[in-house]
Write an enzyme that holds these catalytic residues in place. Structure first.
Site, PDB file in Angstrom:
ATOM      1  N   LYS A   1       0.847  -1.203   0.000  1.00 38.11           N
ATOM      2  CA  LYS A   1       0.000   0.000   0.000  1.00 38.11           C
ATOM      3  C   LYS A   1       0.878   1.247   0.000  1.00 38.11           C
ATOM      4  O   LYS A   1       0.654   2.187  -0.780  1.00 38.11           O
ATOM      5  CB  LYS A   1      -0.933  -0.007   1.220  1.00 38.11           C
ATOM      6  CG  LYS A   1      -2.035  -1.056   1.111  1.00 38.11           C
ATOM      7  CD  LYS A   1      -2.776  -1.301   2.417  1.00 38.11           C
ATOM      8  CE  LYS A   1      -3.707  -2.511   2.259  1.00 38.11           C
ATOM      9  NZ  LYS A   1      -4.319  -2.962   3.493  1.00 38.11           N
TER      10      LYS A   1
ATOM     11  N   GLN B   1      -4.343  -1.591   9.681  1.00 41.41           N
ATOM     12  CA  GLN B   1      -4.233  -2.937   9.100  1.00 41.41           C
ATOM     13  C   GLN B   1      -4.806  -3.976  10.069  1.00 41.41           C
ATOM     14  O   GLN B   1      -4.428  -4.013  11.235  1.00 41.41           O
ATOM     15  CB  GLN B   1      -2.749  -3.235   8.788  1.00 41.41           C
ATOM     16  CG  GLN B   1      -2.529  -4.543   8.050  1.00 41.41           C
ATOM     17  CD  GLN B   1      -3.168  -4.558   6.662  1.00 41.41           C
ATOM     18  OE1 GLN B   1      -3.086  -3.595   5.919  1.00 41.41           O
ATOM     19  NE2 GLN B   1      -3.817  -5.660   6.317  1.00 41.41           N
TER      20      GLN B   1
ATOM     21  N   ASP C   1     -11.010   2.894   3.781  1.00 39.42           N
ATOM     22  CA  ASP C   1     -11.314   1.466   3.670  1.00 39.42           C
ATOM     23  C   ASP C   1     -12.820   1.237   3.539  1.00 39.42           C
ATOM     24  O   ASP C   1     -13.256   0.176   3.107  1.00 39.42           O
ATOM     25  CB  ASP C   1     -10.835   0.739   4.940  1.00 39.42           C
ATOM     26  CG  ASP C   1      -9.656  -0.177   4.672  1.00 39.42           C
ATOM     27  OD1 ASP C   1      -9.395  -0.464   3.494  1.00 39.42           O
ATOM     28  OD2 ASP C   1      -9.011  -0.596   5.644  1.00 39.42           O
TER      29      ASP C   1
END
Ligand code: NAP
Length: 302
Positions: A54, A98, A121
């Site tokens: 990412k 994460q 997200d």
């Protein structure tokens, strides 16, 4: 092979080039770039590799990027303070924690603490609600479903009036993609059926699908005879079915398989995604797109 291959690797490059051009334009006009903060707790090799990818992609696109590594004994309170810091940082437009988090952390509390306007997200309940309402309410569609829809659109598959069958009802794939496909709008307007482990006659439902989206995590679950001739098959499954030595690096790598018997299915489907190289590369790409979108919302240019 009769089916057209829908390559996530190729579509990723197209989208990243578009993002790159937009970032340059915004930087020239407004003097700002998108900022993405990723918080990594602990040292799980899988989490490290996801976060690294990412950050590398954000860096390649000229984003401001922060990889904030925290030790695995961090408390929920300290993690909340960190999120608050990024919520109040004007140079950060996207915050990503994460997952999974260690057991002592209240994961729900952490995800709910992220400012919904920086939740790239798309997992915050406010964004889940916005997705359900649809249309212009949607800010950050969750990345994997957004990637699936983008692939379907770019492959030129007709979705309006199409029978879509989604195998799986998880919060990160099945539920959101089902919701996205029946909304009014581009790449949607479909009639959607969601199937799961309690469904009677799984095969019968799948056979009716013009677009079959499979996210079960069961290798080879979908048999070729379950596929309607000419259907679009999107295989989200990523299953490790063994290990091999990489010809490139000489290191051990996982052998991956999807949820669909690809070799047989490609002879029946009209279009199909491979595993690897299908949906996989799209998730990070859509994360970048959401982070850019967040900056554009802030600048009032969308
Ligand atoms: P999940 O949370 O385990 O959910 C799996 C869903 O599939 C559940 O709803 C389950 O039904 C259903 N299911 C499982 N076995 C089934 C069967 N035999 N028949 C019918 N339905 C069945 O999984 P997930 O997080 O959605 O992920 C699914 C797959 O996609 C995994 O392989 C994962 O690695 C992959 N994935 C890939 C990406 C990517 O490429 N970027 C992103 C996310 C996930 P019940 O609800 O009844 O248990």
């Amino acid at each position: 092979m009769s089916a057209k291959l829908i390559s996530g690797t190729e579509i990723r490059e197209e989208i990243l080039a578009e993002i790159d051009a937009e970032v340059k334009e915004i930087k020239a006009k407004h003097g700002v770039v998108p900022g993405l903060a990723t918080i990594l707790v602990g040292e799980s090799p899988a989490s490290i590799s996801y976060v690294t990818l990412k950050i590398q992609t954000a860096h390649r696109l000229g984003f401001k990027e922060i990889q904030d590594n925290q030790s695995d004994d961090i408390s929920t309170e300290d993690l909340l303070k960190l999120i608050d810091q990024y919520n109040n940082d004007d140079s950060i437009h996207g915050i990503l924690v994460q997952l999974p988090l260690p057991d002592q952390i209240d994961e729900k509390k952490i995800l709910n603490a992220i400012d919904p306007d920086k939740d790239v997200d798309g997992f915050h309940p406010v964004n889940v609600g916005r997705l359900m309402i649809g249309g212009s309410e949607v800010k950050f569609p969750p990345c994997t479903p957004a990637g699936i829809q983008e692939m379907i659109i770019r492959a030129g598959v007709e979705t309006s009036g199409a029978e879509v069958v989604v195998v799986g009802r998880s919060n990160i794939v099945g539920k959101p993609i089902a919701n996205m496909m029946f909304q009014k709008g581009e790449g949607a307007n479909s009639t959607v059926t969601v199937v799961h482990t309690r469904t009677k006659d799984l095969a019968g439902h799948c056979k009716r699908a013009d677009i079959l989206i499979v996210a079960a995590g069961v290798p080879g679950l979908v048999k070729p005879e379950w596929i309607k001739p000419g259907a679009c098959v999107i295989d989200v499954g990523v299953n490790r079915i063994g290990e091999k030595i990489s010809e490139k690096t000489g290191k051990k790598i996982a052998i991956l398989s999807g949820d669909v018997d690809f070799d047989a299915a490609k002879e029946i489907a009209g279009s199909i995604t491979p595993v690897p190289g299908g949906v996989g590369p799209m998730t990070i790409t859509m994360l970048m797109k959401n982070t850019l979108k967040s900056l554009k919302f802030k600048l009032g240019i969308i």
